[in-house]
Design a protein around this motif. Structure first.
Motif, PDB file in Angstrom:
ATOM      1  N   ILE A 107       4.267   5.574  -5.860  1.00 63.99           N
ATOM      2  CA  ILE A 107       4.052   5.423  -7.288  1.00 63.99           C
ATOM      3  C   ILE A 107       2.971   6.424  -7.873  1.00 63.99           C
ATOM      4  O   ILE A 107       3.145   7.107  -8.808  1.00 63.99           O
ATOM      5  N   ASP A 108       1.879   6.411  -6.856  1.00 65.39           N
ATOM      6  CA  ASP A 108       0.796   7.438  -7.316  1.00 65.39           C
ATOM      7  C   ASP A 108       1.328   8.730  -7.405  1.00 65.39           C
ATOM      8  O   ASP A 108       0.957   9.734  -8.074  1.00 65.39           O
ATOM      9  N   LEU A 109       2.090   9.247  -6.210  1.00 63.97           N
ATOM     10  CA  LEU A 109       2.762  10.490  -6.346  1.00 63.97           C
ATOM     11  C   LEU A 109       3.715  10.826  -7.386  1.00 63.97           C
ATOM     12  O   LEU A 109       3.521  12.065  -8.188  1.00 63.97           O
ATOM     13  N   VAL A 110       4.499   9.769  -7.703  1.00 65.50           N
ATOM     14  CA  VAL A 110       5.333  10.108  -8.864  1.00 65.50           C
ATOM     15  C   VAL A 110       4.637  10.211 -10.271  1.00 65.50           C
ATOM     16  O   VAL A 110       5.052  11.189 -10.845  1.00 65.50           O
ATOM     17  N   ASN A 111       3.721   9.485 -10.445  1.00 62.67           N
ATOM     18  CA  ASN A 111       2.696   9.562 -11.495  1.00 62.67           C
ATOM     19  C   ASN A 111       2.315  10.925 -11.509  1.00 62.67           C
ATOM     20  O   ASN A 111       1.940  11.445 -12.663  1.00 62.67           O
ATOM     21  N   ALA A 112       1.702  11.592 -10.414  1.00 67.65           N
ATOM     22  CA  ALA A 112       1.062  12.913 -10.266  1.00 67.65           C
ATOM     23  C   ALA A 112       2.058  13.898 -10.708  1.00 67.65           C
ATOM     24  O   ALA A 112       1.849  14.750 -11.350  1.00 67.65           O
ATOM     25  N   ILE A 113       3.427  13.673 -10.198  1.00 64.76           N
ATOM     26  CA  ILE A 113       4.499  14.572 -10.670  1.00 64.76           C
ATOM     27  C   ILE A 113       4.658  14.330 -12.005  1.00 64.76           C
ATOM     28  O   ILE A 113       4.968  15.411 -12.831  1.00 64.76           O
ATOM     29  N   ARG A 114       4.533  13.290 -12.521  1.00 63.99           N
ATOM     30  CA  ARG A 114       5.003  13.152 -13.853  1.00 63.99           C
ATOM     31  C   ARG A 114       3.914  14.077 -14.771  1.00 63.99           C
ATOM     32  O   ARG A 114       4.202  14.700 -15.854  1.00 63.99           O
ATOM     33  N   HIS A 115       2.694  14.058 -14.374  1.00 65.71           N
ATOM     34  CA  HIS A 115       1.384  14.402 -15.184  1.00 65.71           C
ATOM     35  C   HIS A 115       1.408  16.195 -14.600  1.00 65.71           C
ATOM     36  O   HIS A 115       0.367  16.864 -14.923  1.00 65.71           O
ATOM     37  N   GLY A 116       2.517  16.539 -13.987  1.00 61.63           N
ATOM     38  CA  GLY A 116       2.341  18.108 -13.468  1.00 61.63           C
ATOM     39  C   GLY A 116       1.322  18.227 -12.304  1.00 61.63           C
ATOM     40  O   GLY A 116       1.036  19.481 -12.162  1.00 61.63           O
ATOM     41  N   VAL A 117       0.640  17.208 -11.834  1.00 67.87           N
ATOM     42  CA  VAL A 117      -0.152  17.523 -10.505  1.00 67.87           C
ATOM     43  C   VAL A 117       0.644  17.299  -9.260  1.00 67.87           C
ATOM     44  O   VAL A 117       0.953  16.315  -8.889  1.00 67.87           O
ATOM     45  N   PHE A 118       0.843  18.420  -8.507  1.00 69.60           N
ATOM     46  CA  PHE A 118       1.621  18.277  -7.301  1.00 69.60           C
ATOM     47  C   PHE A 118       0.626  18.592  -6.273  1.00 69.60           C
ATOM     48  O   PHE A 118       0.111  19.396  -5.978  1.00 69.60           O
ATOM     49  N   MET A 119       0.658  17.117  -5.636  1.00 70.51           N
ATOM     50  CA  MET A 119      -0.262  16.930  -4.418  1.00 70.51           C
ATOM     51  C   MET A 119       0.167  17.461  -3.316  1.00 70.51           C
ATOM     52  O   MET A 119       1.195  17.646  -2.922  1.00 70.51           O
ATOM     53  N   ALA A 135       0.666  -1.200  -0.170  1.00 67.66           N
ATOM     54  CA  ALA A 135       0.111  -0.031   0.211  1.00 67.66           C
ATOM     55  C   ALA A 135       0.897   1.284  -0.021  1.00 67.66           C
ATOM     56  O   ALA A 135       0.645   2.457  -0.848  1.00 67.66           O
ATOM     57  N   GLY A 136       2.022   1.149   0.671  1.00 64.97           N
ATOM     58  CA  GLY A 136       2.817   2.382   0.649  1.00 64.97           C
ATOM     59  C   GLY A 136       3.654   2.612  -0.599  1.00 64.97           C
ATOM     60  O   GLY A 136       3.774   3.604  -1.171  1.00 64.97           O
ATOM     61  N   LEU A 137       3.990   1.489  -1.348  1.00 71.21           N
ATOM     62  CA  LEU A 137       4.560   1.526  -2.659  1.00 71.21           C
ATOM     63  C   LEU A 137       3.398   2.240  -3.590  1.00 71.21           C
ATOM     64  O   LEU A 137       3.973   3.071  -4.361  1.00 71.21           O
ATOM     65  N   GLU A 138       2.419   1.860  -3.420  1.00 73.63           N
ATOM     66  CA  GLU A 138       1.362   2.242  -4.360  1.00 73.63           C
ATOM     67  C   GLU A 138       1.167   3.818  -4.095  1.00 73.63           C
ATOM     68  O   GLU A 138       1.082   4.630  -5.128  1.00 73.63           O
ATOM     69  N   ARG A 139       1.248   4.442  -3.005  1.00 74.04           N
ATOM     70  CA  ARG A 139       1.046   5.937  -2.846  1.00 74.04           C
ATOM     71  C   ARG A 139       2.125   6.406  -3.259  1.00 74.04           C
ATOM     72  O   ARG A 139       2.136   7.313  -3.885  1.00 74.04           O
TER      73      ARG A 139
END
Length: 89
Positions: free
Chosen positions: A77-89, A71-75
């Motif tokens: 990776i989700d953050l990395v993908n958000a950064i990739r797409h310009g969505v800085f959470m 679950a932590g890895l998924e979080r």
């Protein structure tokens, strides 16, 4: 050897194996996170620094702090993908 002694020995061995498996799994999660982050950040030094920095999108935890579970890895990776797409959470 009594049955109780055997059961205690088995319990100790089982605990040691579970610890080793968890350590190995955490290393796998770390490597997976690094692969995804490297694709976004471009170099391993930046990735290593990012993994160790507290991140508000992770409730103040570092990405590395979360890499002890799927679950932590998924979080992460989700953050990395958000950064990739310009969505800085």
């Amino acid at each position: 050897m009594t049955e109780a002694t055997l059961a205690a020995d088995i319990s100790v061995i089982k605990s040691q194996l579970e610890t080793e498996i968890a350590k190995y799994q955490s290393e796998i999660y770390l490597r997976q996170a690094k692969i995804h982050a490297l694709d976004v950040f471009g170099n391993s030094d930046t990735v290593q620094n990012w993994l160790q920095e507290q991140n508000p999108a992770l409730d103040g935890a570092t990405p590395a702090d979360l890499l002890n579970s799927a679950a932590g890895l998924e979080r992460v990776i989700d953050l990395v993908n958000a950064i990739r797409h310009g969505v800085f959470m």
